[in-house]
Design a protein around this motif. Sequence first.
Motif, PDB file in Angstrom:
ATOM      1  N   THR A   1      65.348 -30.668 -10.574  1.00 25.49           N
ATOM      2  CA  THR A   1      63.971 -30.652 -11.075  1.00 25.49           C
ATOM      3  C   THR A   1      63.281 -31.917 -10.547  1.00 25.49           C
ATOM      4  OG1 THR A   1      64.494 -31.948 -13.036  1.00 25.49           O
ATOM      5  CG2 THR A   1      64.779 -29.556 -13.209  1.00 25.49           C
ATOM      6  N   SER A   2      62.085 -32.181 -11.050  1.00 28.92           N
ATOM      7  CA  SER A   2      61.381 -33.389 -10.599  1.00 28.92           C
ATOM      8  C   SER A   2      62.071 -34.653 -11.125  1.00 28.92           C
ATOM      9  CB  SER A   2      59.906 -33.342 -11.004  1.00 28.92           C
ATOM     10  OG  SER A   2      59.769 -32.901 -12.330  1.00 28.92           O
ATOM     11  N   ASP A   3      63.053 -34.515 -12.025  1.00 33.18           N
ATOM     12  CA  ASP A   3      63.934 -35.630 -12.406  1.00 33.18           C
ATOM     13  C   ASP A   3      65.306 -35.305 -11.799  1.00 33.18           C
ATOM     14  OD1 ASP A   3      65.897 -37.166 -13.636  1.00 33.18           O
ATOM     15  OD2 ASP A   3      64.883 -37.158 -15.588  1.00 33.18           O
ATOM     16  N   PRO A   4      65.771 -36.109 -10.833  1.00 33.38           N
ATOM     17  CA  PRO A   4      67.005 -35.734 -10.115  1.00 33.38           C
ATOM     18  C   PRO A   4      68.273 -35.695 -10.970  1.00 33.38           C
ATOM     19  CG  PRO A   4      66.096 -37.827  -9.281  1.00 33.38           C
ATOM     20  CD  PRO A   4      65.150 -37.325 -10.330  1.00 33.38           C
ATOM     21  N   THR A   5      68.231 -36.211 -12.213  1.00 28.48           N
ATOM     22  CA  THR A   5      69.422 -36.086 -13.063  1.00 28.48           C
ATOM     23  C   THR A   5      69.419 -34.745 -13.818  1.00 28.48           C
ATOM     24  OG1 THR A   5      68.398 -37.136 -14.977  1.00 28.48           O
ATOM     25  CG2 THR A   5      69.582 -38.583 -13.457  1.00 28.48           C
ATOM     26  N   ILE A   6      68.324 -34.000 -13.675  1.00 29.96           N
ATOM     27  CA  ILE A   6      68.223 -32.727 -14.406  1.00 29.96           C
ATOM     28  C   ILE A   6      68.085 -31.573 -13.412  1.00 29.96           C
ATOM     29  CG2 ILE A   6      66.963 -31.432 -16.167  1.00 29.96           C
ATOM     30  CD1 ILE A   6      65.898 -34.059 -17.259  1.00 29.96           C
ATOM     31  N   HIS A   7      68.930 -30.576 -13.566  1.00 31.93           N
ATOM     32  CA  HIS A   7      68.887 -29.403 -12.707  1.00 31.93           C
ATOM     33  C   HIS A   7      68.465 -28.190 -13.550  1.00 31.93           C
ATOM     34  CE1 HIS A   7      71.232 -31.213  -9.309  1.00 31.93           C
ATOM     35  NE2 HIS A   7      71.575 -32.025 -10.293  1.00 31.93           N
ATOM     36  N   ALA A   8      68.064 -27.141 -12.877  1.00 33.80           N
ATOM     37  CA  ALA A   8      67.777 -25.884 -13.596  1.00 33.80           C
ATOM     38  C   ALA A   8      68.254 -24.716 -12.740  1.00 33.80           C
ATOM     39  CB  ALA A   8      66.286 -25.752 -13.889  1.00 33.80           C
ATOM     40  N   ILE A   9      68.866 -23.727 -13.391  1.00 38.29           N
ATOM     41  CA  ILE A   9      69.376 -22.537 -12.683  1.00 38.29           C
ATOM     42  C   ILE A   9      69.137 -21.279 -13.527  1.00 38.29           C
ATOM     43  CG2 ILE A   9      71.182 -23.655 -11.270  1.00 38.29           C
ATOM     44  CD1 ILE A   9      73.204 -22.962 -13.463  1.00 38.29           C
ATOM     45  N   GLY A  10      69.224 -20.138 -12.845  1.00 38.49           N
ATOM     46  CA  GLY A  10      69.105 -18.855 -13.551  1.00 38.49           C
ATOM     47  C   GLY A  10      67.653 -18.412 -13.696  1.00 38.49           C
ATOM     48  N   ASP A  11      67.432 -17.537 -14.663  1.00 36.46           N
ATOM     49  CA  ASP A  11      66.102 -16.951 -14.874  1.00 36.46           C
ATOM     50  C   ASP A  11      65.001 -17.996 -15.035  1.00 36.46           C
ATOM     51  OD1 ASP A  11      67.283 -14.453 -14.973  1.00 36.46           O
ATOM     52  OD2 ASP A  11      66.497 -13.924 -16.957  1.00 36.46           O
ATOM     53  N   CYS A  12      65.347 -19.174 -15.573  1.00 34.38           N
ATOM     54  CA  CYS A  12      64.312 -20.169 -15.901  1.00 34.38           C
ATOM     55  C   CYS A  12      63.883 -20.992 -14.689  1.00 34.38           C
ATOM     56  CB  CYS A  12      64.787 -21.105 -17.015  1.00 34.38           C
ATOM     57  SG  CYS A  12      66.130 -22.214 -16.526  1.00 34.38           S
ATOM     58  N   ALA A  13      64.602 -20.878 -13.565  1.00 37.34           N
ATOM     59  CA  ALA A  13      64.369 -21.793 -12.441  1.00 37.34           C
ATOM     60  C   ALA A  13      63.541 -21.143 -11.335  1.00 37.34           C
ATOM     61  CB  ALA A  13      65.706 -22.244 -11.863  1.00 37.34           C
ATOM     62  N   ARG A  14      62.560 -21.862 -10.844  1.00 41.79           N
ATOM     63  CA  ARG A  14      61.779 -21.396  -9.679  1.00 41.79           C
ATOM     64  C   ARG A  14      62.054 -22.346  -8.521  1.00 41.79           C
ATOM     65  NH1 ARG A  14      57.724 -18.326  -7.947  1.00 41.79           N
ATOM     66  NH2 ARG A  14      57.535 -17.256  -9.936  1.00 41.79           N
ATOM     67  N   ILE A  15      62.604 -21.797  -7.453  1.00 43.35           N
ATOM     68  CA  ILE A  15      62.975 -22.636  -6.310  1.00 43.35           C
ATOM     69  C   ILE A  15      61.796 -22.779  -5.362  1.00 43.35           C
ATOM     70  CG2 ILE A  15      64.556 -22.917  -4.351  1.00 43.35           C
ATOM     71  CD1 ILE A  15      66.591 -21.391  -5.796  1.00 43.35           C
ATOM     72  N   VAL A  16      61.453 -24.023  -5.088  1.00 44.89           N
ATOM     73  CA  VAL A  16      60.396 -24.280  -4.116  1.00 44.89           C
ATOM     74  C   VAL A  16      61.072 -24.286  -2.751  1.00 44.89           C
ATOM     75  CG1 VAL A  16      58.616 -25.894  -3.380  1.00 44.89           C
ATOM     76  CG2 VAL A  16      59.128 -25.624  -5.826  1.00 44.89           C
ATOM     77  N   LEU A  17      60.681 -23.345  -1.904  1.00 47.31           N
ATOM     78  CA  LEU A  17      61.323 -23.200  -0.595  1.00 47.31           C
ATOM     79  C   LEU A  17      60.741 -24.227   0.374  1.00 47.31           C
ATOM     80  CD1 LEU A  17      61.154 -19.319  -0.557  1.00 47.31           C
ATOM     81  CD2 LEU A  17      63.173 -20.713  -1.028  1.00 47.31           C
ATOM     82  N   SER A  18      61.367 -24.329   1.526  1.00 47.16           N
ATOM     83  CA  SER A  18      60.872 -25.306   2.492  1.00 47.16           C
ATOM     84  C   SER A  18      59.447 -24.921   2.944  1.00 47.16           C
ATOM     85  CB  SER A  18      61.821 -25.380   3.674  1.00 47.16           C
ATOM     86  OG  SER A  18      62.052 -24.090   4.152  1.00 47.16           O
ATOM     87  N   THR A  19      58.817 -25.834   3.623  1.00 44.50           N
ATOM     88  CA  THR A  19      57.394 -25.737   3.978  1.00 44.50           C
ATOM     89  C   THR A  19      56.875 -24.315   4.211  1.00 44.50           C
ATOM     90  OG1 THR A  19      58.289 -27.323   5.549  1.00 44.50           O
ATOM     91  CG2 THR A  19      55.887 -27.303   5.251  1.00 44.50           C
ATOM     92  N   ASP A  20      55.742 -24.056   3.608  1.00 43.07           N
ATOM     93  CA  ASP A  20      54.987 -22.803   3.827  1.00 43.07           C
ATOM     94  C   ASP A  20      55.665 -21.535   3.320  1.00 43.07           C
ATOM     95  OD1 ASP A  20      53.145 -24.287   5.097  1.00 43.07           O
ATOM     96  OD2 ASP A  20      53.832 -23.821   7.130  1.00 43.07           O
ATOM     97  N   ARG A  21      56.827 -21.646   2.687  1.00 45.62           N
ATOM     98  CA  ARG A  21      57.486 -20.406   2.283  1.00 45.62           C
ATOM     99  C   ARG A  21      57.315 -20.117   0.793  1.00 45.62           C
ATOM    100  NH1 ARG A  21      63.142 -19.505   3.588  1.00 45.62           N
ATOM    101  NH2 ARG A  21      63.481 -21.698   3.090  1.00 45.62           N
ATOM    102  N   GLY A  22      56.508 -20.969   0.137  1.00 44.65           N
ATOM    103  CA  GLY A  22      56.212 -20.721  -1.275  1.00 44.65           C
ATOM    104  C   GLY A  22      57.401 -20.996  -2.181  1.00 44.65           C
ATOM    105  N   SER A  23      57.496 -20.218  -3.238  1.00 44.51           N
ATOM    106  CA  SER A  23      58.582 -20.431  -4.202  1.00 44.51           C
ATOM    107  C   SER A  23      59.049 -19.076  -4.718  1.00 44.51           C
ATOM    108  CB  SER A  23      58.078 -21.296  -5.358  1.00 44.51           C
ATOM    109  OG  SER A  23      57.064 -20.607  -6.051  1.00 44.51           O
ATOM    110  N   VAL A  24      60.274 -19.036  -5.206  1.00 42.88           N
ATOM    111  CA  VAL A  24      60.800 -17.772  -5.731  1.00 42.88           C
ATOM    112  C   VAL A  24      61.522 -18.000  -7.054  1.00 42.88           C
ATOM    113  CG1 VAL A  24      61.135 -16.490  -3.575  1.00 42.88           C
ATOM    114  CG2 VAL A  24      62.921 -18.035  -4.345  1.00 42.88           C
ATOM    115  N   ARG A  25      61.427 -16.992  -7.905  1.00 38.75           N
ATOM    116  CA  ARG A  25      62.209 -17.014  -9.144  1.00 38.75           C
ATOM    117  C   ARG A  25      62.783 -15.615  -9.306  1.00 38.75           C
ATOM    118  NH1 ARG A  25      61.818 -15.721 -14.100  1.00 38.75           N
ATOM    119  NH2 ARG A  25      59.652 -15.037 -13.998  1.00 38.75           N
ATOM    120  N   HIS A  26      64.081 -15.536  -9.470  1.00 34.96           N
ATOM    121  CA  HIS A  26      64.701 -14.216  -9.602  1.00 34.96           C
ATOM    122  C   HIS A  26      65.238 -14.039 -11.016  1.00 34.96           C
ATOM    123  CE1 HIS A  26      64.345 -13.445  -5.364  1.00 34.96           C
ATOM    124  NE2 HIS A  26      64.935 -14.594  -5.079  1.00 34.96           N
TER     125      HIS A  26
END
Length: 427
Positions: free
Chosen positions: A287-312
């Motif tokens: 996440t925006s705090d590197p000691t905190i991660h998020a996974i699963g339904d709650c997480a939206r991954i920001v992809l590399s440049t210009d590819r937007g973001s995805v949440r599955h």
Amino acid sequence: MRRGDDPSAGAHLHRQRVARVFGMSLVIVGAGQAAHQLAASLRERGYDAPVLIVGDEKHLPYHRPPLSKAYLTEPMDADRLTIASRSFYDGANITARLDCRVSGIDRESRQIVTAAGERIDYTKLVLATGSRNRVIEAFERVQGVFSVRRIDEAALLRAQLDEARQVVVIGGGLLGLEFACAARERRCDVVVIEAGHRVLARTLSTVTAARMHAHHEHAGIRFRVCASVAECLSTDGRVTGVLCLDGERIPADLVVVSIGIVPNAELAADAGLDVADGILVDQHYRTSDPTIHAIGDCARIVLSTDRGSVRHESVQNAIDQANGLARYLTEPGYVPGDLLPMFWSKQGKIMVNVVGRTVDSSDAIDFVVGDDGYCRLCFTGGELTGAECVNSMRQYRHVRRLLERGNRATLDQFGGGRTPAEIVATW
Ligand SMILES: Cc1cc2nc3c(=O)[nH]c(=O)nc-3n(C[C@H](O)[C@H](O)[C@H](O)COP(=O)(O)OP(=O)(O)OC[C@H]3O[C@@H](n4cnc5c(N)ncnc54)[C@H](O)[C@@H]3O)c2cc1C
């Protein structure tokens, strides 16, 4: 207050004691699919620091998919849904704190705060808080209206299906159709109300969705598409039907609302982490705090440049992200790659498996598989990007293998009716 700022020796000792219990620990908030997989995967990879899972449900992590399928139609003990037994967690030295809601994150002191006010130290924190069902305000608190996410809710629905005759399902997505099929299997009259111009618009191509629609109609499920609900009709607080915006009244003694989910991102947002329809994470699930991660339904991954973001929102996604994070935390230098989206849905006798990108593809090849199956191969720019496979597990596995290997299968290669199995055989 910051660590070390407190001049009081007593408080210092107390902090040390807390730190000894949970010191150097990885804490996972949420006890669902992703949490289980992360904890198990970390142990498999030799991670030996304390791992604590804190979940607000009473149950150990369990499989949710049967809640809209077999759990509603077959006699099934809730214990059968548990992903792993208590002895697994004990044996792997994974502590599972259940029935315990986390209400806050104190990032400065690196502690989570439970609803009961307890503070628990973390060294790494992983948010695996999943999602919750979207609701329709007007239908809330009316008896006979259900929205199923948890096993306790499914148990109540299952019991009421014993008596129900007329069921309305609001929402023609994957889960809505699963509920509709289960109710039909329980010999109810079923009407599905869908606000969009077709069912399964978010998840399946028009062609596959139309086939599913036709199949379900043939099985006796009725559909109202382009129909919006206006009101929940009730007598003495008990549902009697649904009033649509066009004035149609559809009688019902049981209503299931299945109109999508909302990611549980409030804990992260309240702690000042970046959130936008999910907890924003980078490719390392940070996440925006590197000691905190998020996974699963709650997480939206920001992809590399210009590819937007995805949440599955799928079991496979929760498992893959958990495995990727476990590897990242235990293998210095490992960078998780893009994940191949995958999900399945079981609707009555139909098993749908989807891999890769299909809905927005530019070309497709359809072929029949056996007596009741078919497979739709989807291409963009002439390259295979995904497939929708209905009752055709074998072809699904082959397409999945093609896409996982990163082989660029092209539209031309599938000329002359060649199947994914035949293409794989040549590689
Ligand atoms: C009825 C149903 C059927 C499904 N069928 C399929 C299917 O056929 N195929 C498929 O791929 N996917 C299916 N899914 C989706 C799949 O189950 C989810 O994508 C998957 O469970 C996500 O895993 P997760 O760990 O991210 O979240 P979850 O499994 O939802 O776990 C999150 C947990 O965190 C807890 N939590 C949230 N906030 C807090 C807090 N503040 N403190 C403590 N605990 C908290 C929640 O209560 C929950 O127990 C289905 C889902 C449902 C509900």
